[in-house]
Design a protein around this motif. Structure first.
Motif, PDB file in Angstrom:
ATOM      1  N   ILE A   2       0.856  -1.181   0.000  1.00  0.00           N
ATOM      2  CA  ILE A   2       0.000   0.000   0.000  1.00  0.00           C
ATOM      3  C   ILE A   2       0.895   1.235   0.000  1.00  0.00           C
ATOM      4  N   SER A  44      -7.056 -10.180  -0.101  1.00  0.00           N
ATOM      5  CA  SER A  44      -6.741  -8.798   0.249  1.00  0.00           C
ATOM      6  C   SER A  44      -6.015  -8.094  -0.893  1.00  0.00           C
ATOM      7  N   ALA A  45      -6.262  -6.818  -1.032  1.00  0.00           N
ATOM      8  CA  ALA A  45      -5.603  -6.028  -2.072  1.00  0.00           C
ATOM      9  C   ALA A  45      -4.200  -5.593  -1.673  1.00  0.00           C
ATOM     10  N   TYR A  46      -3.861  -5.712  -0.374  1.00  0.00           N
ATOM     11  CA  TYR A  46      -2.614  -5.136   0.109  1.00  0.00           C
ATOM     12  C   TYR A  46      -1.595  -6.119   0.678  1.00  0.00           C
ATOM     13  N   SER A 114     -12.085  -9.943   3.481  1.00  0.00           N
ATOM     14  CA  SER A 114     -10.902  -9.235   2.976  1.00  0.00           C
ATOM     15  C   SER A 114     -11.077  -7.722   3.073  1.00  0.00           C
ATOM     16  N   GLN A 115     -12.309  -7.246   2.925  1.00  0.00           N
ATOM     17  CA  GLN A 115     -12.554  -5.806   3.023  1.00  0.00           C
ATOM     18  C   GLN A 115     -12.234  -5.289   4.416  1.00  0.00           C
ATOM     19  N   ASP A 118      -8.397  -4.958   4.551  1.00  0.00           N
ATOM     20  CA  ASP A 118      -7.933  -3.822   3.755  1.00  0.00           C
ATOM     21  C   ASP A 118      -8.303  -2.495   4.393  1.00  0.00           C
ATOM     22  N   GLU A 122      -5.896   0.560   5.532  1.00  0.00           N
ATOM     23  CA  GLU A 122      -6.119   1.900   5.004  1.00  0.00           C
ATOM     24  C   GLU A 122      -6.238   2.942   6.108  1.00  0.00           C
TER      25      GLU A 122
END
Length: 229
Positions: A2, A44-46, A114-115, A118, A122
């Motif tokens: 990130i 997860s995006a990160y 997962s949100q 993340d 963030e």
């Protein structure tokens, strides 16, 4: 990753759970309990790397089957009943240096998504704080809580607070739900805890905040998982 910062996820899963034997690989809605956390982490995006810290070969094998890495087996002295929860995380950071952030994901929170992972990450970046942990709204206000004295008499937990007769009159209070803990790695090495006066909160809904500690929790979690499919 990130904003150019690398992120390590650590899933602690020792083999000697007492309340529910072999809890971490006990089936929940058709999958081992730990699988739900691994799958959420993998989405997860990160998260750059998802590792399971365990002292148990069977748990390690199950975790690998669901896509987690097992770069080491946890030393026995870090897999005891009285081992502090931060111990496996600090051990992982020593074994796998160079990550800017570390995320602790306990396998006993299978409803976390997962949100949630993340968003907790963030929050650290957006608020420029060293740590963020997930919480949920408490079921009861602390004004309704008591401990017992030596003669089993009720003693208020907050003796100087006026009694609140209606839940709606009490201010909102939050409890840790055990789902997501995020911290800057170097900061955590020095603080040795995720919880300080600079830690931010990420609020999760009740239906994703169940922390499994008993057979009854397994039954509740299984029904909730089925309703989400």
């Amino acid at each position: 990753m990130i904003n150019g910062k690398t992120v390590l996820a650590v899933i602690p899963a020792r083999g000697g759970s007492k309340g529910v034997p072999r809890k971490n690989i006990k089936l929940l809605a058709g999958k081992p309990l730990i699988a739900w956390t691994i799958e959420a982490a993998k989405q997860s995006a990160y998260l750059d790397r998802v590792v399971v810290s365990t002292d148990d070969e069977e748990i390690a094998s199950v975790a690998k089957n669901y896509g987690a890495e097992i770069p080491f087996l946890r030393p026995p002295e870090l897999a005891q009943d009285d081992t502090p929860g931060i111990g496996p995380v600090l051990h992982a950071l020593e074994s796998l240096p160079s990550y800017n952030y570390v995320v602790l994901l306990q396998p006993t929170s299978p409803l976390r998504e997962s949100q949630d992972i993340d968003r907790c990450i963030e929050v650290c970046r957006e608020r420029e704080v060293q740590a963020c942990v997930s919480v949920t709204l408490a079921d009861k206000p602390p004004q309704w809580m008591y401990h017992l004295d030596g003669k089993s008499r009720l003693q208020p937990l907050l003796p100087k607070q006026p009694f609140v007769a209606r839940r709606q009159e009490a201010p909102d209070v939050y409890v840790l739900n055990g789902a997501v803990y995020v911290a800057q790695s170097e900061w955590l090495k020095h603080s040795r805890t995720f919880l300080t006066d600079v830690t931010a909160a990420y609020i999760m809904p009740k239906d994703r905040s169940l922390d499994i500690d008993s057979e009854i929790d397994f039954l509740v979690a299984a029904e909730l998982q089925k309703s989400r499919v």
